[in-house]
Design a protein around this motif. Structure first.
Motif, PDB file in Angstrom:
ATOM      1  N   MET A 148      -3.734   1.630  23.079  1.00 36.87           N
ATOM      2  CA  MET A 148      -3.181   0.784  22.010  1.00 36.87           C
ATOM      3  C   MET A 148      -3.779   1.175  20.654  1.00 36.87           C
ATOM      4  O   MET A 148      -4.985   1.290  20.518  1.00 36.87           O
ATOM      5  CB  MET A 148      -3.502  -0.690  22.265  1.00 36.87           C
ATOM      6  N   ALA A 149      -2.908   1.336  19.681  1.00 36.89           N
ATOM      7  CA  ALA A 149      -3.377   1.665  18.328  1.00 36.89           C
ATOM      8  C   ALA A 149      -4.010   0.432  17.685  1.00 36.89           C
ATOM      9  O   ALA A 149      -3.604  -0.702  17.946  1.00 36.89           O
ATOM     10  CB  ALA A 149      -2.220   2.153  17.479  1.00 36.89           C
ATOM     11  N   THR A 150      -5.010   0.659  16.847  1.00 40.26           N
ATOM     12  CA  THR A 150      -5.574  -0.406  16.015  1.00 40.26           C
ATOM     13  C   THR A 150      -4.579  -0.654  14.882  1.00 40.26           C
ATOM     14  O   THR A 150      -4.232   0.262  14.141  1.00 40.26           O
ATOM     15  CB  THR A 150      -6.944   0.024  15.457  1.00 40.26           C
ATOM     16  N   ARG A 151      -4.103  -1.901  14.771  1.00 39.07           N
ATOM     17  CA  ARG A 151      -3.069  -2.241  13.787  1.00 39.07           C
ATOM     18  C   ARG A 151      -3.727  -2.792  12.515  1.00 39.07           C
ATOM     19  O   ARG A 151      -4.388  -3.820  12.552  1.00 39.07           O
ATOM     20  CB  ARG A 151      -2.100  -3.266  14.376  1.00 39.07           C
ATOM     21  N   TRP A 152      -3.533  -2.066  11.424  1.00 33.27           N
ATOM     22  CA  TRP A 152      -4.160  -2.401  10.149  1.00 33.27           C
ATOM     23  C   TRP A 152      -3.214  -3.158   9.218  1.00 33.27           C
ATOM     24  O   TRP A 152      -2.036  -2.816   9.114  1.00 33.27           O
ATOM     25  CB  TRP A 152      -4.597  -1.124   9.428  1.00 33.27           C
ATOM     26  N   GLY A 153      -3.786  -4.142   8.527  1.00 30.70           N
ATOM     27  CA  GLY A 153      -3.127  -4.760   7.386  1.00 30.70           C
ATOM     28  C   GLY A 153      -3.893  -4.330   6.148  1.00 30.70           C
ATOM     29  O   GLY A 153      -5.131  -4.278   6.175  1.00 30.70           O
ATOM     30  N   ILE A 154      -3.185  -4.001   5.075  1.00 31.28           N
ATOM     31  CA  ILE A 154      -3.836  -3.551   3.840  1.00 31.28           C
ATOM     32  C   ILE A 154      -3.696  -4.646   2.787  1.00 31.28           C
ATOM     33  O   ILE A 154      -2.579  -5.050   2.450  1.00 31.28           O
ATOM     34  CB  ILE A 154      -3.197  -2.239   3.318  1.00 31.28           C
ATOM     35  N   CYS A 155      -4.831  -5.124   2.294  1.00 29.26           N
ATOM     36  CA  CYS A 155      -4.830  -6.177   1.283  1.00 29.26           C
ATOM     37  C   CYS A 155      -5.112  -5.577  -0.087  1.00 29.26           C
ATOM     38  O   CYS A 155      -6.240  -5.146  -0.352  1.00 29.26           O
ATOM     39  CB  CYS A 155      -5.873  -7.237   1.632  1.00 29.26           C
ATOM     40  N   SER A 156      -4.091  -5.531  -0.928  1.00 30.97           N
ATOM     41  CA  SER A 156      -4.092  -4.976  -2.282  1.00 30.97           C
ATOM     42  C   SER A 156      -3.420  -3.613  -2.258  1.00 30.97           C
ATOM     43  O   SER A 156      -3.676  -2.788  -1.389  1.00 30.97           O
ATOM     44  CB  SER A 156      -5.502  -4.854  -2.872  1.00 30.97           C
ATOM     45  N   ALA A 157      -2.561  -3.395  -3.234  1.00 29.54           N
ATOM     46  CA  ALA A 157      -1.807  -2.140  -3.307  1.00 29.54           C
ATOM     47  C   ALA A 157      -2.350  -1.234  -4.410  1.00 29.54           C
ATOM     48  O   ALA A 157      -1.607  -0.484  -5.031  1.00 29.54           O
ATOM     49  CB  ALA A 157      -0.329  -2.455  -3.543  1.00 29.54           C
ATOM     50  N   GLY A 158      -3.649  -1.309  -4.638  1.00 32.88           N
ATOM     51  CA  GLY A 158      -4.276  -0.515  -5.694  1.00 32.88           C
ATOM     52  C   GLY A 158      -4.653   0.891  -5.260  1.00 32.88           C
ATOM     53  O   GLY A 158      -4.260   1.358  -4.180  1.00 32.88           O
ATOM     54  N   LYS A 159      -5.438   1.554  -6.117  1.00 28.44           N
ATOM     55  CA  LYS A 159      -5.783   2.971  -5.911  1.00 28.44           C
ATOM     56  C   LYS A 159      -6.595   3.216  -4.644  1.00 28.44           C
ATOM     57  O   LYS A 159      -6.351   4.158  -3.900  1.00 28.44           O
ATOM     58  CB  LYS A 159      -6.580   3.491  -7.115  1.00 28.44           C
ATOM     59  N   ILE A 160      -7.592   2.358  -4.404  1.00 25.76           N
ATOM     60  CA  ILE A 160      -8.461   2.576  -3.244  1.00 25.76           C
ATOM     61  C   ILE A 160      -7.694   2.309  -1.949  1.00 25.76           C
ATOM     62  O   ILE A 160      -7.896   2.987  -0.940  1.00 25.76           O
ATOM     63  CB  ILE A 160      -9.761   1.736  -3.349  1.00 25.76           C
ATOM     64  N   SER A 161      -6.793   1.322  -1.971  1.00 29.24           N
ATOM     65  CA  SER A 161      -5.969   1.037  -0.785  1.00 29.24           C
ATOM     66  C   SER A 161      -5.041   2.210  -0.475  1.00 29.24           C
ATOM     67  O   SER A 161      -4.803   2.542   0.690  1.00 29.24           O
ATOM     68  CB  SER A 161      -5.144  -0.236  -0.998  1.00 29.24           C
ATOM     69  N   HIS A 162      -4.521   2.841  -1.540  1.00 30.13           N
ATOM     70  CA  HIS A 162      -3.683   4.031  -1.361  1.00 30.13           C
ATOM     71  C   HIS A 162      -4.478   5.119  -0.637  1.00 30.13           C
ATOM     72  O   HIS A 162      -4.025   5.684   0.364  1.00 30.13           O
ATOM     73  CB  HIS A 162      -3.209   4.559  -2.723  1.00 30.13           C
ATOM     74  N   ASP A 163      -5.689   5.393  -1.135  1.00 27.78           N
ATOM     75  CA  ASP A 163      -6.505   6.453  -0.546  1.00 27.78           C
ATOM     76  C   ASP A 163      -6.886   6.133   0.895  1.00 27.78           C
ATOM     77  O   ASP A 163      -6.902   7.015   1.758  1.00 27.78           O
ATOM     78  CB  ASP A 163      -7.764   6.685  -1.390  1.00 27.78           C
ATOM     79  N   PHE A 164      -7.198   4.867   1.159  1.00 28.52           N
ATOM     80  CA  PHE A 164      -7.571   4.460   2.516  1.00 28.52           C
ATOM     81  C   PHE A 164      -6.396   4.677   3.481  1.00 28.52           C
ATOM     82  O   PHE A 164      -6.576   5.170   4.600  1.00 28.52           O
ATOM     83  CB  PHE A 164      -8.019   2.994   2.539  1.00 28.52           C
ATOM     84  N   THR A 165      -5.206   4.321   3.016  1.00 30.10           N
ATOM     85  CA  THR A 165      -4.001   4.475   3.845  1.00 30.10           C
ATOM     86  C   THR A 165      -3.708   5.951   4.116  1.00 30.10           C
ATOM     87  O   THR A 165      -3.336   6.329   5.235  1.00 30.10           O
ATOM     88  CB  THR A 165      -2.798   3.778   3.178  1.00 30.10           C
ATOM     89  N   VAL A 166      -3.911   6.788   3.102  1.00 27.68           N
ATOM     90  CA  VAL A 166      -3.759   8.235   3.282  1.00 27.68           C
ATOM     91  C   VAL A 166      -4.794   8.745   4.300  1.00 27.68           C
ATOM     92  O   VAL A 166      -4.476   9.562   5.167  1.00 27.68           O
ATOM     93  CB  VAL A 166      -3.902   8.981   1.929  1.00 27.68           C
ATOM     94  N   ALA A 167      -6.016   8.251   4.197  1.00 35.55           N
ATOM     95  CA  ALA A 167      -7.082   8.653   5.126  1.00 35.55           C
ATOM     96  C   ALA A 167      -6.735   8.278   6.568  1.00 35.55           C
ATOM     97  O   ALA A 167      -6.981   9.057   7.497  1.00 35.55           O
ATOM     98  CB  ALA A 167      -8.408   8.011   4.717  1.00 35.55           C
ATOM     99  N   LEU A 168      -6.151   7.095   6.750  1.00 31.78           N
ATOM    100  CA  LEU A 168      -5.760   6.657   8.096  1.00 31.78           C
ATOM    101  C   LEU A 168      -4.752   7.617   8.732  1.00 31.78           C
ATOM    102  O   LEU A 168      -4.754   7.825   9.947  1.00 31.78           O
ATOM    103  CB  LEU A 168      -5.165   5.244   8.060  1.00 31.78           C
ATOM    104  N   LYS A 169      -3.906   8.205   7.886  1.00 35.19           N
ATOM    105  CA  LYS A 169      -2.870   9.120   8.400  1.00 35.19           C
ATOM    106  C   LYS A 169      -3.459  10.442   8.905  1.00 35.19           C
ATOM    107  O   LYS A 169      -2.763  11.241   9.519  1.00 35.19           O
ATOM    108  CB  LYS A 169      -1.820   9.401   7.316  1.00 35.19           C
ATOM    109  N   THR A 170      -4.742  10.695   8.621  1.00 33.89           N
ATOM    110  CA  THR A 170      -5.382  11.913   9.149  1.00 33.89           C
ATOM    111  C   THR A 170      -5.904  11.677  10.572  1.00 33.89           C
ATOM    112  O   THR A 170      -6.411  12.600  11.208  1.00 33.89           O
ATOM    113  CB  THR A 170      -6.561  12.382   8.262  1.00 33.89           C
TER     114      THR A 170
END
Length: 334
Positions: A1-23
């Protein structure tokens, strides 16, 4: 089972974190929802990152039952309120550093996590990089003998960034970037509280710290010194000096990709991003995300690498540094 993430805030750091998750493998990590204060911001973020649900308030994300953990990327004056929202909704939380504005707020957040029996970790991403893992291994094996001195610095000219200099936005070098130097020293000295803290610094007219130099004395005559500045570029290195040798982290010590042990350098590159990043080496946030997954799989409520005690120690030392330098936030008066 994948760990299901919710992202709180659509700012710069959240963008980078989401990109990092895709790796990371999609069968291990999935972003399923994002929330921003404006629905259109959340929708734009969701479109960019192929996220199925977008919310126009953090409260809606807190009510989403289809999440395993929430990443909080709001600016630090809002960490307390936002952490409490999700923790009280029984959500596991990874919150950006600094965990809060002062140790009183940190204690409130830790108490809420305990009360609700949920996982909480401060996102001090540096601690999870392969370089940091190797440093801890080398120190445990006594590779450089007894450590006597640690030095670190983080300085970048960011005075033009409102978040870095405005008091109401939590501006100030210590909380924003000095925390990286301090957490490194605390990691090397195994979470030990310093016996003596001496800080001196320069503040802007609005009472926010711009450049600060801190000397720390630990038990057994061990020392550390760090410098942080939002005004000038520093070498941004960290050095551990022991009785049998030296460990050096070249720039950028807060997101390290190389390590020099007694003159011998080893590279530890981070993965390439699939979208442009806002901050250097941000795909390295994958390591803290994987640590969260492993903790959740084991049913843990905190990480041993960045424990609740570690977060409280950072906040307490930062409080004392700010007291000596003369930085008072509105949150200190409440």
């Amino acid at each position: 089972m994948a760990t299901r993430w919710g992202i709180c805030s659509a700012g710069k750091i959240s963008h980078d974190f989401t990109v990092a998750l895709k790796t990371l493998p999609p069968e291990d990590h999935q972003v399923v929802a994002v929330a921003a204060r404006k629905l259109e911001d959340a929708q734009a973020f969701a479109k960019k990152h192929s996220i199925s649900r977008a919310y126009g308030s953090y409260e809606e994300l807190a009510r989403d039952q289809d999440l395993d953990v929430v990443y909080i990327g709001v600016i630090h004056p809002y960490h307390l309120k936002t952490c409490l929202l999700f923790l009280n909704a029984k959500k596991n939380v990874l919150c950006e550093k600094p965990l809060a504005m002062n140790s009183k707020e940190v204690q409130e957040i830790l108490a809420a996590a305990k009360r609700n029996n949920v996982f909480l970790m401060e996102a001090v991403w540096t601690r999870y990089f392969p370089v940091s893992v190797e440093i801890r291994r080398l120190l445990a094996q006594g590779e450089v003998g007894d450590v006597r001195m640690v030095r670190s610095e983080f300085g970048v000219p960011i005075s033009h960034v409102p978040r870095s200099v405005q008091k109401e936005l939590g501006g100030g070098a210590v909380l924003d970037i000095g925390i990286y130097c301090l957490q490194f020293i605390c990691m090397v000295y195994n979470g030990e509280k310093p016996e003596c803290i001496q800080a001196t610094g320069i503040c802007l007219e609005n009472g926010v710290d711009e450049t600060v130099v801190v000397t720390l004395k630990f038990s057994k005559n061990r020392m550390a010194v760090f410098t942080c500045s939002s005004a000038v570029q520093l070498p941004n290195e960290a050095v551990i000096m022991g009785t049998k040798g030296t460990i050096r982290i070249p720039a950028h010590m807060w997101c390290p990709t190389s390590l020099v042990v007694n003159g011998k350098e080893t590279e530890y590159p981070v993965p390439e991003p699939y979208l442009p990043l806002n901050f250097i080496n941000s795909t390295g946030m994958r390591y803290e995300a994987e640590e969260v997954r492993q903790c959740l799989l084991k049913g843990l409520k905190e990480s041993s690498i960045m424990s609740h005690a570690d977060s409280l120690l950072l906040a307490e030392v930062e409080d004392e540094i700010r007291r000596q330098v003369g930085v008072v936030y509105p949150q200190d008066c409440q």
